[in-house]
Design a protein around this motif. Sequence first.
Motif, PDB file in Angstrom:
ATOM      1  N   ARG A  88      37.404  -0.030  -1.888  1.00  0.00           N
ATOM      2  CA  ARG A  88      38.456  -0.606  -2.717  1.00  0.00           C
ATOM      3  C   ARG A  88      37.887  -1.789  -3.491  1.00  0.00           C
ATOM      4  O   ARG A  88      37.131  -2.590  -2.959  1.00  0.00           O
ATOM      5  N   ARG A  89      38.260  -1.895  -4.757  1.00  0.00           N
ATOM      6  CA  ARG A  89      37.761  -2.987  -5.583  1.00  0.00           C
ATOM      7  C   ARG A  89      38.909  -3.931  -5.950  1.00  0.00           C
ATOM      8  O   ARG A  89      40.076  -3.537  -5.909  1.00  0.00           O
ATOM      9  N   THR A  90      38.541  -5.143  -6.315  1.00  0.00           N
ATOM     10  CA  THR A  90      39.563  -6.108  -6.730  1.00  0.00           C
ATOM     11  C   THR A  90      39.981  -5.827  -8.170  1.00  0.00           C
ATOM     12  O   THR A  90      39.275  -5.159  -8.921  1.00  0.00           O
ATOM     13  N   GLY A  91      41.125  -6.371  -8.552  1.00  0.00           N
ATOM     14  CA  GLY A  91      41.659  -6.130  -9.893  1.00  0.00           C
ATOM     15  C   GLY A  91      42.668  -5.003  -9.863  1.00  0.00           C
ATOM     16  O   GLY A  91      42.771  -4.265  -8.880  1.00  0.00           O
ATOM     17  N   ARG A  92      43.467  -4.893 -10.950  1.00  0.00           N
ATOM     18  CA  ARG A  92      44.477  -3.852 -11.040  1.00  0.00           C
ATOM     19  C   ARG A  92      44.032  -2.771 -12.014  1.00  0.00           C
ATOM     20  O   ARG A  92      43.332  -3.060 -12.991  1.00  0.00           O
ATOM     21  N   ARG A  93      44.439  -1.539 -11.723  1.00  0.00           N
ATOM     22  CA  ARG A  93      43.983  -0.413 -12.546  1.00  0.00           C
ATOM     23  C   ARG A  93      45.126   0.532 -12.876  1.00  0.00           C
ATOM     24  O   ARG A  93      45.958   0.822 -12.017  1.00  0.00           O
ATOM     25  N   LEU A  94      45.120   0.991 -14.114  1.00  0.00           N
ATOM     26  CA  LEU A  94      46.074   2.015 -14.561  1.00  0.00           C
ATOM     27  C   LEU A  94      45.280   3.170 -15.154  1.00  0.00           C
ATOM     28  O   LEU A  94      44.337   2.959 -15.919  1.00  0.00           O
ATOM     29  N   LEU A  95      45.669   4.400 -14.811  1.00  0.00           N
ATOM     30  CA  LEU A  95      45.030   5.599 -15.363  1.00  0.00           C
ATOM     31  C   LEU A  95      46.080   6.424 -16.085  1.00  0.00           C
ATOM     32  O   LEU A  95      47.187   6.623 -15.562  1.00  0.00           O
ATOM     33  N   THR A  96      45.739   6.921 -17.272  1.00  0.00           N
ATOM     34  CA  THR A  96      46.624   7.897 -17.918  1.00  0.00           C
ATOM     35  C   THR A  96      46.185   9.289 -17.472  1.00  0.00           C
ATOM     36  O   THR A  96      44.994   9.606 -17.501  1.00  0.00           O
ATOM     37  N   VAL A  97      47.133  10.090 -17.013  1.00  0.00           N
ATOM     38  CA  VAL A  97      46.816  11.463 -16.610  1.00  0.00           C
ATOM     39  C   VAL A  97      47.613  12.389 -17.522  1.00  0.00           C
ATOM     40  O   VAL A  97      48.440  11.922 -18.313  1.00  0.00           O
ATOM     41  N   GLY A  98      47.399  13.699 -17.429  1.00  0.00           N
ATOM     42  CA  GLY A  98      48.063  14.572 -18.397  1.00  0.00           C
ATOM     43  C   GLY A  98      48.475  15.901 -17.820  1.00  0.00           C
ATOM     44  O   GLY A  98      48.032  16.291 -16.742  1.00  0.00           O
ATOM     45  N   THR A  99      49.333  16.594 -18.577  1.00  0.00           N
ATOM     46  CA  THR A  99      49.680  17.971 -18.231  1.00  0.00           C
ATOM     47  C   THR A  99      48.695  18.938 -18.884  1.00  0.00           C
ATOM     48  O   THR A  99      48.714  20.121 -18.591  1.00  0.00           O
ATOM     49  N   ASP A 100      47.833  18.430 -19.777  1.00  0.00           N
ATOM     50  CA  ASP A 100      46.843  19.262 -20.471  1.00  0.00           C
ATOM     51  C   ASP A 100      45.853  18.317 -21.154  1.00  0.00           C
ATOM     52  O   ASP A 100      45.979  17.086 -21.059  1.00  0.00           O
ATOM     53  N   VAL A 156      42.706  -0.516 -18.032  1.00  0.00           N
ATOM     54  CA  VAL A 156      43.576   0.571 -18.476  1.00  0.00           C
ATOM     55  C   VAL A 156      42.659   1.724 -18.875  1.00  0.00           C
ATOM     56  O   VAL A 156      41.946   1.651 -19.881  1.00  0.00           O
ATOM     57  N   ILE A 157      42.659   2.764 -18.062  1.00  0.00           N
ATOM     58  CA  ILE A 157      41.606   3.772 -18.100  1.00  0.00           C
ATOM     59  C   ILE A 157      42.082   5.045 -18.793  1.00  0.00           C
ATOM     60  O   ILE A 157      43.125   5.612 -18.449  1.00  0.00           O
ATOM     61  N   GLU A 158      41.284   5.472 -19.767  1.00  0.00           N
ATOM     62  CA  GLU A 158      41.539   6.719 -20.511  1.00  0.00           C
ATOM     63  C   GLU A 158      41.349   7.916 -19.579  1.00  0.00           C
ATOM     64  O   GLU A 158      40.262   8.120 -19.037  1.00  0.00           O
ATOM     65  N   GLY A 159      42.396   8.715 -19.390  1.00  0.00           N
ATOM     66  CA  GLY A 159      42.284   9.905 -18.548  1.00  0.00           C
ATOM     67  C   GLY A 159      41.580  11.045 -19.259  1.00  0.00           C
ATOM     68  O   GLY A 159      41.346  10.999 -20.474  1.00  0.00           O
ATOM     69  N   GLN A 160      41.233  12.074 -18.483  1.00  0.00           N
ATOM     70  CA  GLN A 160      40.575  13.268 -19.020  1.00  0.00           C
ATOM     71  C   GLN A 160      41.205  14.498 -18.388  1.00  0.00           C
ATOM     72  O   GLN A 160      41.443  14.517 -17.178  1.00  0.00           O
ATOM     73  N   GLY A 161      41.434  15.528 -19.188  1.00  0.00           N
ATOM     74  CA  GLY A 161      41.865  16.826 -18.674  1.00  0.00           C
ATOM     75  C   GLY A 161      43.180  16.767 -17.936  1.00  0.00           C
ATOM     76  O   GLY A 161      44.098  16.041 -18.306  1.00  0.00           O
ATOM     77  N   SER A 162      43.283  17.545 -16.861  1.00  0.00           N
ATOM     78  CA  SER A 162      44.499  17.633 -16.058  1.00  0.00           C
ATOM     79  C   SER A 162      44.119  18.218 -14.699  1.00  0.00           C
ATOM     80  O   SER A 162      43.223  19.063 -14.618  1.00  0.00           O
ATOM     81  N   LEU A 163      44.788  17.759 -13.662  1.00  0.00           N
ATOM     82  CA  LEU A 163      44.505  18.272 -12.313  1.00  0.00           C
ATOM     83  C   LEU A 163      44.813  19.766 -12.203  1.00  0.00           C
ATOM     84  O   LEU A 163      44.377  20.421 -11.267  1.00  0.00           O
ATOM     85  N   LEU A 164      45.585  20.292 -13.157  1.00  0.00           N
ATOM     86  CA  LEU A 164      45.934  21.710 -13.116  1.00  0.00           C
ATOM     87  C   LEU A 164      45.266  22.491 -14.244  1.00  0.00           C
ATOM     88  O   LEU A 164      45.670  23.603 -14.559  1.00  0.00           O
ATOM     89  N   HIS A 165      44.225  21.917 -14.841  1.00  0.00           N
ATOM     90  CA  HIS A 165      43.521  22.615 -15.918  1.00  0.00           C
ATOM     91  C   HIS A 165      42.501  23.582 -15.315  1.00  0.00           C
ATOM     92  O   HIS A 165      41.727  23.198 -14.449  1.00  0.00           O
ATOM     93  N   PRO A 166      42.484  24.844 -15.781  1.00  0.00           N
ATOM     94  CA  PRO A 166      41.592  25.819 -15.140  1.00  0.00           C
ATOM     95  C   PRO A 166      40.098  25.533 -15.323  1.00  0.00           C
ATOM     96  O   PRO A 166      39.290  26.030 -14.547  1.00  0.00           O
TER      97      PRO A 166
END
Lengths: 337, 337
Positions: free
Chosen positions: B138-150, B218-228
């Motif tokens: 675990r690291r210090t500081g706060r983090r936000l990730l954008t996730v996606g449906t695609d 504030v972290i740029e997301g990639q792809g999707s957890l449900l992407h084939p």
Amino acid sequence: MNVLLPQPYLLFLGETTEPGYAKTAFGLRDWSPQRCLGEFSLPGATVSTGLPFLTPVQARNAGARAMVIGVANAGGFIPQTWIGALLEAMQAGLDLVGGMHARLRDIPVLRDAAMQYGRRLIDVREPPAKIPVASGRRRTGRRLLTVGTDCALGKKYTALALARAFQAHGEAATFRATGQTGILIAGGGIPMDAVVADFAAGAAELLTPDADPTHWDVIEGQGSLLHPAYAGVSLALLHGSQPDVFVVCHEPGRDRVLGHPDFAVPDVLDVIDLTIRLGSRTSPHIRCAGVSLNTAKMDTGAALRLFDRESERLGMPVGDPMRGGKAFERLVKACLA
Amino acid sequence: MNVLLPQPYLLFLGETTEPGYAKTAFGLRDWSPQRCLGEFSLPGATVSTGLPFLTPVQARNAGARAMVIGVANAGGFIPQTWIGALLEAMQAGLDLVGGMHARLRDIPVLRDAAMQYGRRLIDVREPPAKIPVASGRRRTGRRLLTVGTDCALGKKYTALALARAFQAHGEAATFRATGQTGILIAGGGIPMDAVVADFAAGAAELLTPDADPTHWDVIEGQGSLLHPAYAGVSLALLHGSQPDVFVVCHEPGRDRVLGHPDFAVPDVLDVIDLTIRLGSRTSPHIRCAGVSLNTAKMDTGAALRLFDRESERLGMPVGDPMRGGKAFERLVKACLA
């Protein structure tokens, strides 16, 4: 498609005195004896596979095509003391095959000698060029994937044992290797951990192409969906390999993730549930056939009692491929059912 | 640690007539105007960013340090017609920065010129060397990730807009880029899709290091957890970035996965549930702050009604960062809560 390796092999053991460093050589002897003609080692070596000792020239005359580096050292590099033997092998007409982190062709003296003698330096950790992005298209043939609660607890051995058992049942089955030792054993495969992330699921598709509808690909799993470092590899392999059936591999008594002591090893039920949830994205009818326990550290009575207890708790067959017997046979039948 | 790019930039537009090919240039103009001094294009170009036209010499005299290739063509390669302009830029004292699949340094004439003029050829798709395996610490500081449906529906823009909004609220916030356009905008980052799979979670850890406890990555997301094809990348990024908070990005009306028409775009609720389940492995208190909808194809009334309807259905704020307004402000506040 797959890296096809020159065979049969002469196994090189360096000057190794610690059996734990010779896992690759032992794995080849145990699982691919038909590919191994003999072993070659340096003065001081105490580890042996039990195969006949052959010099590179003797091995070449007996039909060997390559010398495989069958040992690792702690740093994963190629020590200076090995260079003479590696050159001797190339001079004798053998290609060199390595699975270490250090690449053979990054060593200038080996590269020069390979050029001079017309030999190949093959690093099995290197994935094939031009892996496509996964398509997600359903392929013909049947597929089984071994998954795990952690790394290094029997996914490769379980897949090898299942492929062999399927064949004993008269099924057409191919072991599909996804790591360097497995690739050496199979004589081909793709090192999933070395593929660029965007192409990892595509690599798994490439490894398990369309096949006869009754044929089984039995695929070596990697990592765990709940591993803090490698879960991405595991998910890409699950999505790309599109297994109809999976078997969960677990080591009883291991309660912390190897090398990550802050993380608990998940329960088998969690892994089953998560594998079905994620795997059904590309393989809608995915099912768990049972659990493979690595009971190497237990005595026979305790292992058999554990198989019964876990089988009752989980409602599915539980066995250890290294012990075989009725428990493992039930697992095999559940896979084929 | 991050690739740090030479700045400010001159944006190169080639002879582009199709605005869709100039996304990188427009992204830089919109999100990083302080890094962009002007644009340079070839005869025939009709696309413009609206920034002043400067020759490489004029740009260098105005303080530019690099010329960025701000356009792509269909093949992702560098056409012969651009070579003269690229050489002119190096001669004028500018480094070259590219984000295409084809690497600048694979073009001999550019490599020779870079050597001759003492300039750098920087390919932002290239990950840093020596990325460690993820530790899960675990690291210090706060983090936000954008996730996606695609893929390709607003994860980068949402992260950029949230970082800007956080700053407007007086919070220390840094946009962390994970793809080539984001890296150009941020002036640094790691192209997650180009990292070898075993190190992908480690790359995400490297990108978002220990920070002041009140600071937001504030972290740029990639792809999707449900992407084939890309789910493995998304999971590695989720595990490695250890977000406290995530925002789900979705495009209303997109019902098939881009480029994979056999796959339905998952429901936002599925993605929320799966992100919490998987993300909690490395970030135990992970929570969803809300949903960012890409409503570019809708009229204002329909978009506002949709925000209300989805907000009620999901029980959380829903807005579009490109529209801003009260809906987006509620989302920002939910992130910071």
